[in-house]
Motif scaffolding. Structure first.
Motif, mmCIF file in Angstrom:
data_model
loop_
_atom_site.group_PDB
_atom_site.id
_atom_site.type_symbol
_atom_site.label_atom_id
_atom_site.label_comp_id
_atom_site.label_asym_id
_atom_site.label_seq_id
_atom_site.Cartn_x
_atom_site.Cartn_y
_atom_site.Cartn_z
ATOM 1 N N LYS A 1 1.055 -1.142 -0.065
ATOM 2 C CA LYS A 1 0.077 0.045 -0.045
ATOM 3 C C LYS A 1 0.856 1.242 -0.088
ATOM 4 C CE LYS A 1 -3.624 2.436 2.638
ATOM 5 N NZ LYS A 1 -4.548 2.211 3.812
ATOM 6 N N PHE A 2 1.934 1.319 0.589
ATOM 7 C CA PHE A 2 2.898 2.434 0.925
ATOM 8 C C PHE A 2 4.145 2.142 0.132
ATOM 9 C CE2 PHE A 2 -0.154 2.447 4.582
ATOM 10 C CZ PHE A 2 -0.423 3.583 4.445
ATOM 11 N N LYS A 3 4.196 1.391 -1.063
ATOM 12 C CA LYS A 3 5.332 1.097 -1.903
ATOM 13 C C LYS A 3 5.818 2.580 -2.383
ATOM 14 C CE LYS A 3 6.971 -1.288 -5.890
ATOM 15 N NZ LYS A 3 7.697 -0.073 -6.267
ATOM 16 N N VAL A 4 5.122 3.441 -2.797
ATOM 17 C CA VAL A 4 5.568 4.556 -3.438
ATOM 18 C C VAL A 4 6.471 5.606 -2.366
ATOM 19 C CG1 VAL A 4 5.158 6.774 -4.354
ATOM 20 C CG2 VAL A 4 3.856 4.738 -5.129
ATOM 21 N N PHE A 5 5.669 5.403 -1.009
ATOM 22 C CA PHE A 5 6.346 6.355 0.016
ATOM 23 C C PHE A 5 7.699 5.816 0.318
ATOM 24 C CE2 PHE A 5 7.360 6.177 4.629
ATOM 25 C CZ PHE A 5 7.522 7.859 4.739
ATOM 26 N N PHE A 6 7.811 4.213 0.584
ATOM 27 C CA PHE A 6 9.076 3.580 0.779
ATOM 28 C C PHE A 6 10.125 3.645 -0.336
ATOM 29 C CE2 PHE A 6 6.165 0.898 3.608
ATOM 30 C CZ PHE A 6 6.702 1.478 4.720
ATOM 31 N N ASP A 7 9.780 3.766 -1.565
ATOM 32 C CA ASP A 7 10.515 4.124 -2.667
ATOM 33 C C ASP A 7 11.301 5.447 -2.575
ATOM 34 O OD1 ASP A 7 10.198 1.563 -3.852
ATOM 35 O OD2 ASP A 7 8.866 2.155 -5.236
ATOM 36 N N GLU A 8 10.507 6.411 -2.085
ATOM 37 C CA GLU A 8 11.131 7.655 -2.297
ATOM 38 C C GLU A 8 11.570 8.522 -0.935
ATOM 39 O OE1 GLU A 8 7.746 9.715 -4.047
ATOM 40 O OE2 GLU A 8 7.874 8.648 -5.823
ATOM 41 N N VAL A 9 11.139 7.640 0.250
ATOM 42 C CA VAL A 9 11.390 8.455 1.402
ATOM 43 C C VAL A 9 12.891 8.726 1.620
ATOM 44 C CG1 VAL A 9 11.689 6.402 2.714
ATOM 45 C CG2 VAL A 9 11.063 8.438 3.947
ATOM 46 N N GLU A 10 13.643 7.834 1.078
ATOM 47 C CA GLU A 10 15.383 8.160 1.176
ATOM 48 C C GLU A 10 15.754 8.172 -0.178
ATOM 49 O OE1 GLU A 10 17.858 8.389 3.303
ATOM 50 O OE2 GLU A 10 16.596 8.524 4.970
ATOM 51 N N LYS A 11 17.064 8.408 -0.390
ATOM 52 C CA LYS A 11 17.772 8.578 -1.740
ATOM 53 C C LYS A 11 17.637 7.320 -2.402
ATOM 54 C CE LYS A 11 20.826 12.084 -0.436
ATOM 55 N NZ LYS A 11 22.506 12.664 -0.298
ATOM 56 N N VAL B 1 14.217 7.042 9.997
ATOM 57 C CA VAL B 1 13.482 8.290 9.060
ATOM 58 C C VAL B 1 12.125 7.500 8.641
ATOM 59 C CG1 VAL B 1 13.569 9.631 7.219
ATOM 60 C CG2 VAL B 1 15.575 9.422 8.994
ATOM 61 N N GLY B 2 12.422 6.409 7.799
ATOM 62 C CA GLY B 2 11.402 5.752 7.278
ATOM 63 C C GLY B 2 10.258 5.491 8.234
ATOM 64 N N LYS B 3 10.502 5.121 9.416
ATOM 65 C CA LYS B 3 9.614 4.658 10.385
ATOM 66 C C LYS B 3 8.629 5.985 10.654
ATOM 67 C CE LYS B 3 7.352 1.967 13.483
ATOM 68 N NZ LYS B 3 6.579 0.738 13.364
ATOM 69 N N ALA B 4 9.341 6.973 11.169
ATOM 70 C CA ALA B 4 8.497 8.202 11.563
ATOM 71 C C ALA B 4 7.737 8.578 10.253
ATOM 72 C CB ALA B 4 9.738 9.278 11.919
ATOM 73 N N GLY B 5 8.428 8.590 9.097
ATOM 74 C CA GLY B 5 7.589 9.113 7.921
ATOM 75 C C GLY B 5 6.252 8.365 7.828
ATOM 76 N N ASP C 1 18.723 16.622 11.024
ATOM 77 C CA ASP C 1 18.887 16.836 9.694
ATOM 78 C C ASP C 1 18.484 16.079 8.629
ATOM 79 O OD1 ASP C 1 20.395 19.123 10.655
ATOM 80 O OD2 ASP C 1 22.433 18.202 10.521
ATOM 81 N N ARG C 2 18.494 14.782 8.606
ATOM 82 C CA ARG C 2 18.101 14.014 7.932
ATOM 83 C C ARG C 2 16.553 14.019 7.694
ATOM 84 N NH1 ARG C 2 21.146 9.024 7.154
ATOM 85 N NH2 ARG C 2 20.212 7.548 5.554
ATOM 86 N N ILE C 3 15.778 14.143 8.862
ATOM 87 C CA ILE C 3 14.428 14.446 8.515
ATOM 88 C C ILE C 3 14.254 15.609 7.953
ATOM 89 C CG2 ILE C 3 12.138 14.764 10.013
ATOM 90 C CD1 ILE C 3 13.308 12.818 12.198
ATOM 91 N N LYS C 4 14.707 16.449 8.203
ATOM 92 C CA LYS C 4 14.837 18.108 7.546
ATOM 93 C C LYS C 4 14.701 17.737 5.886
ATOM 94 C CE LYS C 4 15.686 22.644 7.481
ATOM 95 N NZ LYS C 4 16.729 23.935 8.330
ATOM 96 N N GLU C 5 15.910 17.111 5.553
ATOM 97 C CA GLU C 5 16.062 16.769 4.156
ATOM 98 C C GLU C 5 15.266 15.928 3.415
ATOM 99 O OE1 GLU C 5 19.868 14.528 1.669
ATOM 100 O OE2 GLU C 5 19.802 14.833 3.694
ATOM 101 N N ARG C 6 14.688 14.802 4.163
ATOM 102 C CA ARG C 6 13.863 13.929 3.399
ATOM 103 C C ARG C 6 12.317 14.035 3.584
ATOM 104 N NH1 ARG C 6 16.466 12.605 -0.381
ATOM 105 N NH2 ARG C 6 14.770 11.279 -0.812
ATOM 106 N N ILE C 7 12.078 14.581 4.933
ATOM 107 C CA ILE C 7 10.511 14.538 5.249
ATOM 108 C C ILE C 7 10.156 16.107 5.781
ATOM 109 C CG2 ILE C 7 8.422 13.413 6.182
ATOM 110 C CD1 ILE C 7 10.317 11.284 7.034
ATOM 111 N N SER D 1 8.068 18.066 5.410
ATOM 112 C CA SER D 1 6.715 18.457 6.162
ATOM 113 C C SER D 1 6.415 18.214 7.462
ATOM 114 C CB SER D 1 5.662 17.744 5.057
ATOM 115 O OG SER D 1 5.704 16.121 5.354
ATOM 116 N N ILE D 2 7.413 17.218 7.872
ATOM 117 C CA ILE D 2 7.061 17.119 9.726
ATOM 118 C C ILE D 2 8.344 17.496 10.315
ATOM 119 C CG2 ILE D 2 5.758 14.904 9.073
ATOM 120 C CD1 ILE D 2 8.144 13.276 9.902
ATOM 121 N N SER D 3 9.309 18.188 9.796
ATOM 122 C CA SER D 3 10.457 18.551 10.396
ATOM 123 C C SER D 3 10.324 19.464 11.571
ATOM 124 C CB SER D 3 11.503 18.846 9.464
ATOM 125 O OG SER D 3 11.171 20.064 8.650
ATOM 126 N N LEU D 4 9.317 20.336 11.565
ATOM 127 C CA LEU D 4 9.238 21.342 12.287
ATOM 128 C C LEU D 4 8.414 20.760 13.771
ATOM 129 C CD1 LEU D 4 7.744 24.344 10.205
ATOM 130 C CD2 LEU D 4 10.085 24.180 11.105
#
Length: 757
Positions: free
Chosen positions: A184-194, A227-231, A259-265, A267-270
């Motif tokens: 279901k969340f394949k696209v998210f897991f494909d793109e959450v990291e480089k 990072v993937g888990k949080a996202g 820094d990693r969260i700010k870079e990759r996600i 929307s939730i870094s704040l």
């Protein structure tokens, strides 16, 4: 409504002054008998059954907890009417419950397989099954329910089984759900990291048990998984960013996570910030007191802490003669661990240990073992003259033997002492010929008997048990050896002034132990009890704790007087306030990085947080193979035995490393797995090569060439440097030829720092 017994039974009870009264209220059954009074809540009833006795009937009431009440002496009609009224009252309670909606939602979640369920979320499903079983036992069917929602839940509950609602059933459900969520969340897991997350990383992200452990070997992407888990938690709508608490073990690791969260996600870094355990503890205390507590300057000025301990030791010794004696005894005899040849598998290992010990007696003599050191210094402290390895008074040398030299000779008492390397079963170390050793001992015994001299035997196992000193003391009394304890004041001053580095070593040890003690949130009496009953080298442990306890007391008093805390207090006091319900938060998921560094104190803080509200989940990531902070209080068993501390739990192993090739992995994993305490891992390497990637450097030949260095440690260090310089030069030449740089990892078990030109 009251259940009335048969008139004959009623008369009989009155005649014998017995009582049996049963009352039905809207919520319970009250049974008042001569000797007891029982109240049974209706919602705990499991079954009501009527059985025929010899003349009359009886009612059997079964309730939760395997409780059974038997009521005798009734007409059948009375019992039939009473059970019907009881069932009606129970049914009214059941249909009036506000739980039906949650039951329906839980069953919907179960059937659609859209969510990974925790044990808390599984409870309503188990409750539905138990409710349906109870109603059916009481003769209630779906036809008795008028509400469509109630009927639907009842019919769905009938499809459940004891196995399906068990913990095993929950596990099967979650195993079926996890692949669906990954898809279901394949696209998210494909793109959450480089790079797209691996299958195991995705499995770790969707696994949402009460407690989750991700075993992430080196290079398998633990940070990407965190990072993937949080996202994923936010992306899937399970939580909001502010419901996630991310914890790291240091400021640098927390900053890298942010820094990693700010870079990759972005929307939730704040709303999502990783912090350290100490920062969390500081926040808890600040909210409780209304201000931030002052931190003792000792944390940033270790020299001041050292001076504080020095001052406390000196002042206590000045005012307490027994404490001064304890210091001298520990400093002179017990500072070296009480190990013997029996504790080592090879003579090389034992010699390595001995080379690290300062086996110099108070008489400035070198002895050959820790046991001999303690014997010699006990004799000195008690004013008993001795000679070390002096020739036996009778000639014994021959072609086969040298002159016999007992370990100790007490001339004033004409007593010899032998310290024997035997355990309580007369076993020697594995690398010593047992038969030859025992034959030599028997020869010594026969010699003393034939020459009418006395030999006192002391044993290695007495050292291990902490009985060496007491055994020596008792034996000397039996042999009427006169002791004349030395003037401790002069000896204390001499030891302190002439052995500055050792004195500093004792202070450093006390300082380190104090930190570990507070980090683990130990109690001094529990520590003493545990170590005295099952510890190693009990004599040394007891002596050290006798010195440590006044230091601990003085330090705690100092913190109180200066209104300050240390870093351990941040954790311990925060834990206490959370356990007392004084800390309010909105966290539902706790994510912990580098869990292999967890200490007992930090684990208690986590458990307090998890217990502070319902259904809080723990997600821990780490690698037991990289646990290197035991010296700082880390308890690896909290990782390797995760499910014992945090239960129920699910573990996921990340199986693909991007850090090194297959050849390096083959060697390193084989090396690490020689430790049986490590978790076995099946890791696939991203990179594969056909050439050897590991070179072992042997220093034996270089050790032979450096015999001019008499100190074995210096010789070994220099041999490492020479060998590594030669190996690196070879790699450099190869790199120059191929115009290619090579990465090199140096593994060294002995030398902390090697400076290479």
């Amino acid at each position: 409504m009251q259940l009335t017994t048969h008139p004959v039974i009623k008369w009989w009870n009155q005649f014998w002054k017995k009582k049996q009264v049963v009352d039905l209220s809207s919520t319970s059954l009250k049974v008042n008998q001569s000797q007891s009074e029982i109240e049974i809540p209706l919602d705990t009833l499991i079954n009501l059954s009527i059985e025929k006795g010899i003349f009359l009937y009886r009612l059997i009431v079964e309730s939760e907890g395997n409780d059974v009440v038997i009521l005798k002496g009734y007409r059948k009609s009375e019992l039939m009417n009473f059970t019907q009224k009881t069932t009606d009252s129970l049914l009214f309670l059941v249909v009036s419950s506000d739980r039906w909606q949650s039951y329906q939602q839980s069953l919907e979640t179960l059937n659609t397989k859209c969510c990974y369920l925790s044990s808390y979320e599984w409870q309503p499903i188990a409750a539905v099954y138990q409710l349906v079983c109870k109603l059916q036992n009481l003769g209630i069917s779906a036809d008795h329910l008028s509400n469509p929602l109630h009927k639907k839940v009842f019919e769905q509950g009938k499809l459940l089984s004891a196995e399906s609602i068990s913990e095993l059933g929950r596990g099967i459900h979650n195993q079926q759900v996890a692949p669906l969520l990954m898809s279901k969340f394949k696209v998210f897991f494909d793109e959450v990291e480089k790079k797209p997350l691996t299958d195991k990383q995705r499995m770790a992200c969707v696994t949402n048990d009460d407690h989750n452990l991700v075993i992430a070997g080196a290079g398998t992407g633990k940070t990407a998984t965190l990072v993937g888990k949080a996202g994923y938690l936010v992306e899937s709508g399970i939580v909001k960013p502010e419901n996630i608490l991310m914890l790291a073990f240091g400021n640098k690791a927390a900053a890298e996570m942010n820094d990693r969260i700010k870079e990759r996600i972005t929307s939730i870094s704040l709303c999502l910030k990783a912090s350290t355990f100490h920062a969390l503890g500081n926040e808890v205390l600040a909210k409780h007191y209304g201000f931030k507590r002052s931190i003792t300057p000792f944390t940033e000025q270790p020299s001041q802490f050292t001076q504080f301990i020095d001052d406390v030791l000196s002042a206590r010794a000045e005012n307490d003669p027994q404490f001064k004696f304890n210091l001298v005894h520990y400093f002179s005899s017990l500072s070296t661990p009480g190990k013997s040849a029996l504790d080592f598998k090879s003579i090389e290992e034992y010699n390595e240990f001995l080379s690290s010990c300062r086996l110099i007696t108070l008489n400035n003599e070198w002895v050959k073992s820790v046991g001999e050191l303690r014997i010699a210094n006990y004799l000195v402290l008690n004013g008993i003259k001795y000679q070390y390895e002096a020739d036996y008074k009778f000639k014994t040398r021959s072609v086969e033997r040298r002159q016999y030299q007992p370990d100790f000779y007490l001339p004033d008492a004409d007593l010899y002492i032998e310290y024997l390397g035997l355990d309580e079963y007369n076993n020697t170390a594995p690398y010593i010929d047992k038969d030859e050793y025992l034959a030599s001992l028997e020869w010594k015994r026969d010699l003393h008997v034939s020459k009418e001299t006395n030999m006192l035997e002391l044993y290695t196992y007495q050292l291990k048990r902490g009985q060496l000193q007491s055994s020596l003391k008792t034996a000397l009394i039996d042999y009427e050896v006169i002791s004349n304890p030395v003037e401790i004041e002069l000896l204390f001053k001499q030891l302190k002034d002439e052995n500055e580095s050792q004195w500093q070593g004792l202070i450093d040890l006390l300082q380190r132990f104090l930190g570990l003690y507070k980090e683990g949130q130990f109690d001094i009496n529990e520590v003493k009890s545990k170590l005295m009953t099952g510890g190693y080298d009990i004599e040394r442990t007891e002596a050290f704790l006798d010195i440590f306890e006044p230091i601990l007391t003085a330090y705690q008093e100092h913190l109180v007087n200066t209104e300050s805390i240390d870093f351990s207090d941040m954790i311990a006091e925060a834990t206490s306030h959370i356990e007392n319900g004084d800390y309010y938060h909105c966290y539902t998921h706790i994510l912990v990085d580098e869990f292999q560094y967890i200490s007992g104190g930090r684990a208690k803080l986590l458990k307090a947080l998890l217990a502070s509200n319902v259904n809080i989940r723990l997600f821990a990531v780490g690698d037991d193979w990289q646990s290197i902070y035991r010296f700082n209080g880390a308890d690896l068993s909290l990782f390797t035995e995760f499910s014992k501390t945090f239960t129920p739990a699910t573990a996921v192993q990340l199986d693909k490393t991007f850090r090194f090739n297959d050849k390096i992995h083959a060697v390193s994993s084989q090396f690490v797995m020689t430790n049986p305490a490590q978790i076995k891992k099946q890791i696939i390497t991203h990179s594969h090569i056909n050439a050897p990637a590991v070179r072992l450097v042997d220093i034996k030949s270089d050790m032979e060439k450096l015999k001019s260095l008499t100190n074995i440690k210096q010789r070994k260090n220099q041999a490492y440097i020479v060998s590594l310089q030669r190996a690196l030069a070879t790699l450099n030449r190869s790199a120059d030829k191929r115009v290619k740089w090579y990465q090199c990892l140096l593994l060294d078990a002995f030398v902390k720092k090697i400076h290479l030109n």
